[in-house]
Design an enzyme around this catalytic site. Sequence first.
Site, PDB file in Angstrom:
ATOM      1  N   LYS A  34      -6.047   4.227   0.299  1.00 23.01           N
ATOM      2  CA  LYS A  34      -5.609   5.599  -0.014  1.00 23.01           C
ATOM      3  C   LYS A  34      -4.090   5.681  -0.206  1.00 23.01           C
ATOM      4  O   LYS A  34      -3.595   6.646  -0.772  1.00 23.01           O
ATOM      5  CB  LYS A  34      -6.082   6.585   1.043  1.00 23.01           C
ATOM      6  CG  LYS A  34      -5.332   6.569   2.357  1.00 23.01           C
ATOM      7  CD  LYS A  34      -5.732   7.759   3.209  1.00 23.01           C
ATOM      8  CE  LYS A  34      -4.920   7.775   4.497  1.00 23.01           C
ATOM      9  NZ  LYS A  34      -5.171   8.970   5.308  1.00 23.01           N
ATOM     10  N   ASP A  35      -3.347   4.657   0.249  1.00 18.71           N
ATOM     11  CA  ASP A  35      -1.897   4.616   0.042  1.00 18.71           C
ATOM     12  C   ASP A  35      -1.507   4.020  -1.308  1.00 18.71           C
ATOM     13  O   ASP A  35      -0.337   4.050  -1.687  1.00 18.71           O
ATOM     14  CB  ASP A  35      -1.216   3.776   1.135  1.00 18.71           C
ATOM     15  CG  ASP A  35      -1.335   4.401   2.517  1.00 18.71           C
ATOM     16  OD1 ASP A  35      -1.533   5.629   2.596  1.00 18.71           O
ATOM     17  OD2 ASP A  35      -1.238   3.660   3.510  1.00 18.71           O
ATOM     18  N   ARG A  55      -3.288  17.917   1.276  1.00 16.88           N
ATOM     19  CA  ARG A  55      -4.745  18.067   1.241  1.00 16.88           C
ATOM     20  C   ARG A  55      -5.249  18.690   2.538  1.00 16.88           C
ATOM     21  O   ARG A  55      -6.027  19.655   2.524  1.00 16.88           O
ATOM     22  CB  ARG A  55      -5.400  16.689   1.030  1.00 16.88           C
ATOM     23  CG  ARG A  55      -6.928  16.711   1.104  1.00 16.88           C
ATOM     24  CD  ARG A  55      -7.494  15.298   0.975  1.00 16.88           C
ATOM     25  NE  ARG A  55      -6.989  14.399   2.000  1.00 16.88           N
ATOM     26  CZ  ARG A  55      -7.522  14.263   3.221  1.00 16.88           C
ATOM     27  NH1 ARG A  55      -8.595  14.960   3.557  1.00 16.88           N
ATOM     28  NH2 ARG A  55      -7.013  13.426   4.088  1.00 16.88           N
ATOM     29  N   ARG A  56      -4.820  18.132   3.663  1.00 14.96           N
ATOM     30  CA  ARG A  56      -5.309  18.656   4.950  1.00 14.96           C
ATOM     31  C   ARG A  56      -4.879  20.094   5.164  1.00 14.96           C
ATOM     32  O   ARG A  56      -5.653  20.927   5.649  1.00 14.96           O
ATOM     33  CB  ARG A  56      -4.825  17.745   6.087  1.00 14.96           C
ATOM     34  CG  ARG A  56      -5.554  16.404   6.111  1.00 14.96           C
ATOM     35  CD  ARG A  56      -4.917  15.385   7.030  1.00 14.96           C
ATOM     36  NE  ARG A  56      -5.730  14.163   7.103  1.00 14.96           N
ATOM     37  CZ  ARG A  56      -5.272  12.976   7.472  1.00 14.96           C
ATOM     38  NH1 ARG A  56      -3.990  12.828   7.800  1.00 14.96           N
ATOM     39  NH2 ARG A  56      -6.073  11.929   7.531  1.00 14.96           N
ATOM     40  N   ARG A 112       5.075  12.951  10.853  1.00 15.84           N
ATOM     41  CA  ARG A 112       4.979  11.689  10.126  1.00 15.84           C
ATOM     42  C   ARG A 112       5.001  10.541  11.115  1.00 15.84           C
ATOM     43  O   ARG A 112       5.245  10.721  12.296  1.00 15.84           O
ATOM     44  CB  ARG A 112       6.137  11.550   9.127  1.00 15.84           C
ATOM     45  CG  ARG A 112       6.146  12.623   8.060  1.00 15.84           C
ATOM     46  CD  ARG A 112       7.163  12.368   6.972  1.00 15.84           C
ATOM     47  NE  ARG A 112       7.268  13.514   6.080  1.00 15.84           N
ATOM     48  CZ  ARG A 112       6.428  13.768   5.094  1.00 15.84           C
ATOM     49  NH1 ARG A 112       5.404  12.970   4.863  1.00 15.84           N
ATOM     50  NH2 ARG A 112       6.588  14.836   4.326  1.00 15.84           N
ATOM     51  N   ARG A 148       2.483   9.667  15.992  1.00 14.11           N
ATOM     52  CA  ARG A 148       1.974  11.034  15.827  1.00 14.11           C
ATOM     53  C   ARG A 148       1.361  11.566  17.119  1.00 14.11           C
ATOM     54  O   ARG A 148       1.527  12.744  17.453  1.00 14.11           O
ATOM     55  CB  ARG A 148       0.938  11.076  14.704  1.00 14.11           C
ATOM     56  CG  ARG A 148       1.525  10.819  13.342  1.00 14.11           C
ATOM     57  CD  ARG A 148       0.515  11.059  12.245  1.00 14.11           C
ATOM     58  NE  ARG A 148       0.898  10.380  11.023  1.00 14.11           N
ATOM     59  CZ  ARG A 148       0.342  10.600   9.851  1.00 14.11           C
ATOM     60  NH1 ARG A 148      -0.635  11.485   9.750  1.00 14.11           N
ATOM     61  NH2 ARG A 148       0.732   9.943   8.784  1.00 14.11           N
ATOM     62  N   CYS A 151       1.196  13.761 -10.331  1.00 15.50           N
ATOM     63  CA  CYS A 151       1.599  14.795  -9.379  1.00 15.50           C
ATOM     64  C   CYS A 151       0.741  14.690  -8.119  1.00 15.50           C
ATOM     65  O   CYS A 151      -0.472  14.524  -8.196  1.00 15.50           O
ATOM     66  CB  CYS A 151       1.417  16.163 -10.019  1.00 15.50           C
ATOM     67  SG  CYS A 151       1.491  17.543  -8.872  1.00 15.50           S
TER      68      CYS A 151
END
Length: 302
Positions: free
Chosen positions: A79-80, A126-127, A144, A150, A234
């Site tokens: 996903k990165d 998104r979250r 972050r 976190r 984007c």
Amino acid sequence: MKSIRIGTRNSALALWQAREVARHLQNRNYLTEIVPIVSSGDKNLNQPLYSLGITGVFTRDLDVALLNDEIDIAVHSLKDVPTQLPQNIEIIAYLERDFPQDVLIRKESARNKEFHELKLATSSLRRRAFWLKNYPHAEFSDIRGNIQTRLQKLEEGDFDATILSLAGIKRMKMDIDYEMLPLMIPAASQGVIAVAGHSDKTEINEILGQINHKKTQICVEIERNFLSTLEGGCTAPIGAFAEIIENQIRFKAALCSLDGKNCIATDENFEYNETENFGEKFAKIVLENGGKELMTEIKNSY
């Protein structure tokens, strides 16, 4: 053959993922060597490499190391990885997906609060958008860092809860309470470890083909094609998740406005074939149903 040099970032989770790839290769009697790569602040990134389009903030250093032949392969959380890869770099193998879900982690003082009362710490567009879709008056803080950072910030900060990927928690064998969040659609390819290679290294790339999990590859390529068709360079609040159920694929995805008020969703069941680009197909439907205007609105917000 000499030892396969496995490049990785230096975090605990990244090193775990690199060792997992090494284990798969060692099980097939290949020698491996794990090579942690230092951050870009310690590297001299020259202009020609930038001109190849190396943009991923989490993947750039490993891309450079691949192109400079400092490593043979690079291990990433998929996903990165940007959907547009630099010239001569490609994703060669995907390990079987595990735990794609997002989960909620509360601090003890917020144990009895309802979801709509929680002040959330997340920097993910998104979250935030998916949460606002359900709880429009929610407050957020930025957060972050790696999982451990976190969680420490959660204990010390002025907020009630955070949202993390379940995969990271499971891989780190962390003994913490979490709640599943059915309202969230995961990020495209969340929960998947991917191996990138240099397109010229055909012998190593053939070896990687032996550890590739084809069903995972089918699903994440649909998700990433959906993402790349929508995004156009984007970053936007987009969730996309495909899974194979018996002989069919179920694909759930959504594009949301930043405030969560406008969400364009799709939920499809279909039979897979290799000739059709399903991710692109469903993204175009979203774009035609208001997604194009929504993407313009999101781009103008930056």
